[in-house]
Design a protein around this motif. Sequence first.
Motif, PDB file in Angstrom:
ATOM      1  N   ALA A 128       5.119   9.684  -6.744  1.00 57.16           N
ATOM      2  CA  ALA A 128       6.223   9.938  -7.686  1.00 57.16           C
ATOM      3  C   ALA A 128       5.688  10.242  -9.081  1.00 57.16           C
ATOM      4  N   ALA A 129       4.702   9.465  -9.487  1.00 55.13           N
ATOM      5  CA  ALA A 129       4.112   9.699 -10.803  1.00 55.13           C
ATOM      6  C   ALA A 129       3.479  11.076 -10.877  1.00 55.13           C
ATOM      7  N   GLU A 130       2.841  11.457  -9.744  1.00 56.43           N
ATOM      8  CA  GLU A 130       2.214  12.780  -9.693  1.00 56.43           C
ATOM      9  C   GLU A 130       3.266  13.885  -9.804  1.00 56.43           C
ATOM     10  N   ILE A 131       4.413  13.664  -9.095  1.00 61.68           N
ATOM     11  CA  ILE A 131       5.496  14.652  -9.154  1.00 61.68           C
ATOM     12  C   ILE A 131       6.089  14.708 -10.554  1.00 61.68           C
ATOM     13  N   LYS A 181       0.834  -1.198   0.000  1.00 56.97           N
ATOM     14  CA  LYS A 181       0.000   0.000   0.000  1.00 56.97           C
ATOM     15  C   LYS A 181       0.877   1.259   0.000  1.00 56.97           C
ATOM     16  N   MET A 182       1.900   1.227   0.894  1.00 58.43           N
ATOM     17  CA  MET A 182       2.809   2.377   0.968  1.00 58.43           C
ATOM     18  C   MET A 182       3.598   2.542  -0.336  1.00 58.43           C
ATOM     19  N   LYS A 183       4.014   1.401  -0.916  1.00 54.84           N
ATOM     20  CA  LYS A 183       4.750   1.452  -2.185  1.00 54.84           C
ATOM     21  C   LYS A 183       3.874   2.022  -3.289  1.00 54.84           C
ATOM     22  N   GLY A 184       2.623   1.570  -3.294  1.00 52.47           N
ATOM     23  CA  GLY A 184       1.697   2.094  -4.304  1.00 52.47           C
ATOM     24  C   GLY A 184       1.463   3.580  -4.130  1.00 52.47           C
ATOM     25  N   GLU A 185       1.311   3.974  -2.850  1.00 52.25           N
ATOM     26  CA  GLU A 185       1.120   5.387  -2.591  1.00 52.25           C
ATOM     27  C   GLU A 185       2.355   6.191  -3.022  1.00 52.25           C
ATOM     28  N   SER A 221       4.646  13.856 -13.305  1.00 56.29           N
ATOM     29  CA  SER A 221       3.656  14.435 -14.216  1.00 56.29           C
ATOM     30  C   SER A 221       3.616  15.945 -14.092  1.00 56.29           C
ATOM     31  N   SER A 222       3.701  16.382 -12.835  1.00 53.82           N
ATOM     32  CA  SER A 222       3.682  17.836 -12.605  1.00 53.82           C
ATOM     33  C   SER A 222       4.921  18.493 -13.209  1.00 53.82           C
ATOM     34  N   ALA A 223       6.083  17.841 -12.988  1.00 50.73           N
ATOM     35  CA  ALA A 223       7.318  18.395 -13.535  1.00 50.73           C
ATOM     36  C   ALA A 223       7.295  18.373 -15.070  1.00 50.73           C
ATOM     37  N   TYR A 224       6.799  17.288 -15.637  1.00 51.98           N
ATOM     38  CA  TYR A 224       6.717  17.170 -17.088  1.00 51.98           C
ATOM     39  C   TYR A 224       5.800  18.216 -17.676  1.00 51.98           C
ATOM     40  N   GLY A 225       4.718  18.492 -16.979  1.00 62.97           N
ATOM     41  CA  GLY A 225       3.773  19.497 -17.481  1.00 62.97           C
ATOM     42  C   GLY A 225       4.361  20.889 -17.493  1.00 62.97           C
ATOM     43  N   LYS A 226       5.277  21.188 -16.584  1.00 60.94           N
ATOM     44  CA  LYS A 226       5.862  22.515 -16.531  1.00 60.94           C
ATOM     45  C   LYS A 226       6.868  22.743 -17.678  1.00 60.94           C
ATOM     46  N   ASN A 227       7.661  21.694 -18.045  1.00 59.68           N
ATOM     47  CA  ASN A 227       8.649  21.848 -19.107  1.00 59.68           C
ATOM     48  C   ASN A 227       8.811  20.504 -19.808  1.00 59.68           C
ATOM     49  N   PRO A 228       7.933  20.178 -20.711  1.00 59.82           N
ATOM     50  CA  PRO A 228       7.978  18.871 -21.388  1.00 59.82           C
ATOM     51  C   PRO A 228       9.267  18.644 -22.153  1.00 59.82           C
ATOM     52  N   GLU A 229       9.795  19.697 -22.736  1.00 60.64           N
ATOM     53  CA  GLU A 229      11.012  19.555 -23.508  1.00 60.64           C
ATOM     54  C   GLU A 229      12.202  19.176 -22.630  1.00 60.64           C
ATOM     55  N   PHE A 230      12.321  19.825 -21.487  1.00 60.53           N
ATOM     56  CA  PHE A 230      13.417  19.508 -20.564  1.00 60.53           C
ATOM     57  C   PHE A 230      13.254  18.077 -20.008  1.00 60.53           C
ATOM     58  N   TYR A 231      12.023  17.679 -19.765  1.00 64.94           N
ATOM     59  CA  TYR A 231      11.759  16.335 -19.239  1.00 64.94           C
ATOM     60  C   TYR A 231      12.166  15.284 -20.257  1.00 64.94           C
TER      61      TYR A 231
END
Length: 290
Positions: free
Chosen positions: A237-240, A228-232, A242-252
């Motif tokens: 991590a995926a949320e982070i 459960k903790m691993k999934g969370e 995704s958020s980082a990718y959304g801010k600068n897709p090219e850099f990601y």
Amino acid sequence: MKNIGTFLIGIFAALVILSMSFYTVDQREYALVFRLGEIVAVKDKPGLYFKVPLVDDLKKFDNRIITLDWEEPAKFNTSENKYMMVDSFVKWRIIDPAKYYVSIKEGGEAAAEDRLSKVVNAGFRAEFGKRTVHDVIAGERTAIMDNLRKRADAEARQIGIQVVDVRLKRVDYSEEISKSVFDRMIAERKRIANQLRSEGSAASEKIRADADKQREVIIAEAFRDAQKMKGEGDAKAAEIYSSAYGKNPEFYAFYRSQEAYKNSFKSKSDVMVLDPKSDFFKYMRSSSGR
């Protein structure tokens, strides 16, 4: 001179006769006075008494309590047809010296104790014969002694004796019964020991099974919580990402390509066969990926 001698002899004879005419009775004894073989007086009080000299005879008896204690235990049978070894004693005393003397004649104390022994043994046989081993040893010992005393006293009074007390010092199994009892006790203790071992083994297995069950439950719950903790964590991590990718897709995209290059060319012996114009090498051709 002759008259003086005769006088002295007469005085001496008178003194002898006078001394033979009186007797004392101690507080610890009875006295029977016989005249021509017949009892003419019974003295049961202490004091100084007179008797006819050369005619009356005197016989004394002890009025204190006497103990009859057998040297060897006697064997008596119970209602279960089991022999018991009985060690006992009797307290008795003379209460009617005239009847006592007539009953035992010249046998004395030994004859009295012989008759008393027969009375007491008969009582023992009667009392033991209607009781079990348990009753004799523990259950009804007081009742046995009371019944014996009453029965023995009633018969002993016919010869001028009072039975003051009858006591059982020891009641034990005979040798053959003792062996049987000991064998039965050993078998019973072994049975109890085996039962306790069996119950202990069963309790041990139950405790061990319960411990194993709790262990499995704990491990399963821990694995569930870990997953459960691993999934969370993965979701976070995926949320982070995704958020980082959304801010600068090219850099990601550039960063991920750099990571891919680093992992792909980690060893000099690695070989890759790809078209140089493929998208994998686009950031090698230009920092903009064009």
